[in-house]
Design a protein around this motif. Structure first.
Motif, PDB file in Angstrom:
ATOM      1  N   PHE A   1       0.817  -1.222   0.000  1.00 51.88           N
ATOM      2  CA  PHE A   1       0.000   0.000   0.000  1.00 51.88           C
ATOM      3  C   PHE A   1       0.846   1.265   0.000  1.00 51.88           C
ATOM      4  N   SER A   2       0.258   2.323  -0.513  1.00 53.59           N
ATOM      5  CA  SER A   2       0.952   3.598  -0.647  1.00 53.59           C
ATOM      6  C   SER A   2       0.718   4.506   0.555  1.00 53.59           C
ATOM      7  N   SER A   3       1.754   5.225   0.934  1.00 56.67           N
ATOM      8  CA  SER A   3       1.614   6.199   2.018  1.00 56.67           C
ATOM      9  C   SER A   3       0.771   7.391   1.579  1.00 56.67           C
ATOM     10  N   GLY A   4       0.533   7.512   0.269  1.00 56.90           N
ATOM     11  CA  GLY A   4      -0.254   8.625  -0.247  1.00 56.90           C
ATOM     12  C   GLY A   4      -1.753   8.458  -0.091  1.00 56.90           C
ATOM     13  N   LEU A   5      -2.194   7.359   0.500  1.00 56.09           N
ATOM     14  CA  LEU A   5      -3.630   7.116   0.671  1.00 56.09           C
ATOM     15  C   LEU A   5      -4.215   7.799   1.905  1.00 56.09           C
ATOM     16  N   ALA A   6      -3.411   8.579   2.601  1.00 53.07           N
ATOM     17  CA  ALA A   6      -3.871   9.291   3.799  1.00 53.07           C
ATOM     18  C   ALA A   6      -4.467   8.329   4.821  1.00 53.07           C
ATOM     19  N   LEU A   7      -3.724   7.282   5.118  1.00 54.13           N
ATOM     20  CA  LEU A   7      -4.191   6.248   6.041  1.00 54.13           C
ATOM     21  C   LEU A   7      -3.730   6.527   7.461  1.00 54.13           C
ATOM     22  N   ASP A   8      -4.482   6.004   8.403  1.00 54.66           N
ATOM     23  CA  ASP A   8      -4.042   6.007   9.794  1.00 54.66           C
ATOM     24  C   ASP A   8      -3.202   4.740   9.946  1.00 54.66           C
ATOM     25  N   LEU A   9      -1.886   4.897   9.846  1.00 52.95           N
ATOM     26  CA  LEU A   9      -1.012   3.724   9.785  1.00 52.95           C
ATOM     27  C   LEU A   9      -1.146   2.764  10.967  1.00 52.95           C
ATOM     28  N   PRO A  10      -1.169   3.251  12.213  1.00 53.45           N
ATOM     29  CA  PRO A  10      -1.303   2.305  13.334  1.00 53.45           C
ATOM     30  C   PRO A  10      -2.562   1.450  13.247  1.00 53.45           C
ATOM     31  N   ILE A  11      -3.689   2.078  12.874  1.00 51.76           N
ATOM     32  CA  ILE A  11      -4.953   1.342  12.764  1.00 51.76           C
ATOM     33  C   ILE A  11      -4.885   0.362  11.596  1.00 51.76           C
ATOM     34  N   LEU A  12      -4.351   0.816  10.456  1.00 52.25           N
ATOM     35  CA  LEU A  12      -4.243  -0.053   9.289  1.00 52.25           C
ATOM     36  C   LEU A  12      -3.357  -1.261   9.592  1.00 52.25           C
ATOM     37  N   LEU A  13      -2.200  -1.025  10.195  1.00 52.04           N
ATOM     38  CA  LEU A  13      -1.274  -2.118  10.479  1.00 52.04           C
ATOM     39  C   LEU A  13      -1.869  -3.100  11.484  1.00 52.04           C
TER      40      LEU A  13
ATOM     41  N   ALA B   1       2.604  -6.449   5.755  1.00 51.02           N
ATOM     42  CA  ALA B   1       2.492  -5.158   5.076  1.00 51.02           C
ATOM     43  C   ALA B   1       3.795  -4.715   4.416  1.00 51.02           C
ATOM     44  N   ILE B   2       3.658  -4.159   3.212  1.00 52.59           N
ATOM     45  CA  ILE B   2       4.764  -3.515   2.511  1.00 52.59           C
ATOM     46  C   ILE B   2       4.313  -2.104   2.160  1.00 52.59           C
ATOM     47  N   LEU B   3       5.049  -1.112   2.609  1.00 55.62           N
ATOM     48  CA  LEU B   3       4.708   0.293   2.372  1.00 55.62           C
ATOM     49  C   LEU B   3       5.419   0.822   1.134  1.00 55.62           C
TER      50      LEU B   3
ATOM     51  N   GLU C   1       8.913   4.599  15.498  1.00 59.97           N
ATOM     52  CA  GLU C   1       9.546   3.296  15.667  1.00 59.97           C
ATOM     53  C   GLU C   1       8.519   2.167  15.752  1.00 59.97           C
ATOM     54  N   ALA C   2       7.398   2.415  16.433  1.00 59.38           N
ATOM     55  CA  ALA C   2       6.368   1.392  16.580  1.00 59.38           C
ATOM     56  C   ALA C   2       5.771   1.002  15.229  1.00 59.38           C
ATOM     57  N   VAL C   3       5.596   1.993  14.347  1.00 59.24           N
ATOM     58  CA  VAL C   3       5.050   1.730  13.013  1.00 59.24           C
ATOM     59  C   VAL C   3       6.097   1.017  12.157  1.00 59.24           C
ATOM     60  N   TYR C   4       7.307   1.514  12.203  1.00 57.50           N
ATOM     61  CA  TYR C   4       8.410   0.929  11.426  1.00 57.50           C
ATOM     62  C   TYR C   4       8.572  -0.555  11.737  1.00 57.50           C
ATOM     63  N   ALA C   5       8.457  -0.895  12.998  1.00 61.41           N
ATOM     64  CA  ALA C   5       8.678  -2.278  13.434  1.00 61.41           C
ATOM     65  C   ALA C   5       7.602  -3.229  12.916  1.00 61.41           C
ATOM     66  N   GLN C   6       6.406  -2.704  12.602  1.00 60.19           N
ATOM     67  CA  GLN C   6       5.310  -3.564  12.153  1.00 60.19           C
ATOM     68  C   GLN C   6       5.299  -3.788  10.645  1.00 60.19           C
ATOM     69  N   LEU C   7       6.131  -3.062   9.927  1.00 57.27           N
ATOM     70  CA  LEU C   7       6.167  -3.192   8.473  1.00 57.27           C
ATOM     71  C   LEU C   7       7.067  -4.349   8.055  1.00 57.27           C
TER      72      LEU C   7
ATOM     73  N   GLY D   1       8.602 -14.307   5.740  1.00 57.33           N
ATOM     74  CA  GLY D   1       8.668 -13.848   7.119  1.00 57.33           C
ATOM     75  C   GLY D   1       9.878 -12.974   7.404  1.00 57.33           C
ATOM     76  N   GLN D   2      10.608 -12.623   6.362  1.00 60.76           N
ATOM     77  CA  GLN D   2      11.772 -11.748   6.506  1.00 60.76           C
ATOM     78  C   GLN D   2      11.345 -10.297   6.301  1.00 60.76           C
ATOM     79  N   ARG D   3      12.273  -9.384   6.507  1.00 62.71           N
ATOM     80  CA  ARG D   3      11.980  -7.967   6.265  1.00 62.71           C
ATOM     81  C   ARG D   3      12.742  -7.503   5.028  1.00 62.71           C
ATOM     82  N   SER D   4      12.147  -6.571   4.302  1.00 62.67           N
ATOM     83  CA  SER D   4      12.783  -6.022   3.106  1.00 62.67           C
ATOM     84  C   SER D   4      12.622  -4.511   3.137  1.00 62.67           C
ATOM     85  N   ILE D   5      13.620  -3.842   3.655  1.00 68.00           N
ATOM     86  CA  ILE D   5      13.560  -2.385   3.820  1.00 68.00           C
ATOM     87  C   ILE D   5      14.500  -1.718   2.829  1.00 68.00           C
TER      88      ILE D   5
END
Length: 218
Positions: free
Chosen positions: A53-65, A75-77, A87-93, A116-120
């Protein structure tokens, strides 16, 4: 099979990403969304998916995640610009990609997250290039009609469909495509979609041209 949900308000990027990912045997696009409301309902319907999902969708990230996690999904941003995530949001991506991601990089990111890995992608959370010289040069070389054809190609339309939408003959579209391939340096439709996906300024111009087609058809 990895089930994917694509949510982005930029039609060209979303269509290009879907075209790239759908070529892979282990991936299936189960839904595409252009707004936050649609995404929210889709997450609940397709559990255990990868949500891109795109950060341009004006989402409430904590609620969405939280809803993504509740659905057993990851989730992939898609980062549109310089981001300073809590940091709390970053950790959930599971992953972060930029608009300049290439097709192979996008596929690799999805596969890593699916395992199950991370790709940042570090460039996605730092200052991104503000000028795309190649994209600007190609955009300026293409005619308005060629940009419309690029938009339809990225959406997966065949020559016959494009001819119908532009009220012309299929052979005329083939002639236009030869010119487009020459100006972009690509050799086929998939390469054109990937090229457009990679160059933001070209993608934005094609998206505007595509919007004009929709307005005329309405």
């Amino acid at each position: 099979m990895n089930r994917l949900i694509l949510a982005d308000d930029q039609v060209i990027f979303r269509a290009g990403a879907a075209r790239v990912l759908s070529q892979e045997e282990d991936m299936r696009i189960v839904a595409q969304c252009e707004d936050a409301a649609r995404l929210t309902s889709v997450i609940a319907s397709f559990r255990a998916s990868i949500v891109i999902f795109s950060s341009g969708l004006a989402l409430d990230l904590p609620i969405l995640l939280a809803s993504i996690q509740e659905a057993g999904s990851r989730a992939i941003l898609i980062a549109d610009k310089d981001h300073h995530l809590p940091e709390a949001v970053y950790a959930q991506l599971g992953g972060i990609i930029s608009r300049s991601v290439t097709g192979p990089q996008l596929i690799e990111a999805v596969r890593r997250v699916a395992k199950g890995q991370r790709s940042i992608e570090r460039s996605a959370v730092s200052t991104m290039p503000s000028h795309d010289a190649v994209g600007a040069r190609v955009r300026d070389r293409l005619t308005p009609k060629e940009l419309q054809i690029v938009a339809l190609i990225v959406q997966g339309c065949k020559n016959k469909d494009i001819a119908t939408q532009l009220n012309t003959k299929e052979q005329v579209i083939k002639n236009y495509l030869r010119s487009i391939y020459d100006k972009t340096g690509v050799s086929d439709r998939l390469e054109l979609a990937l090229f457009t996906l990679h160059h933001r300024l070209l993608a934005e111009a094609a998206a505007k041209a595509g919007t004009l087609i929709q307005m005329k058809s309405a």
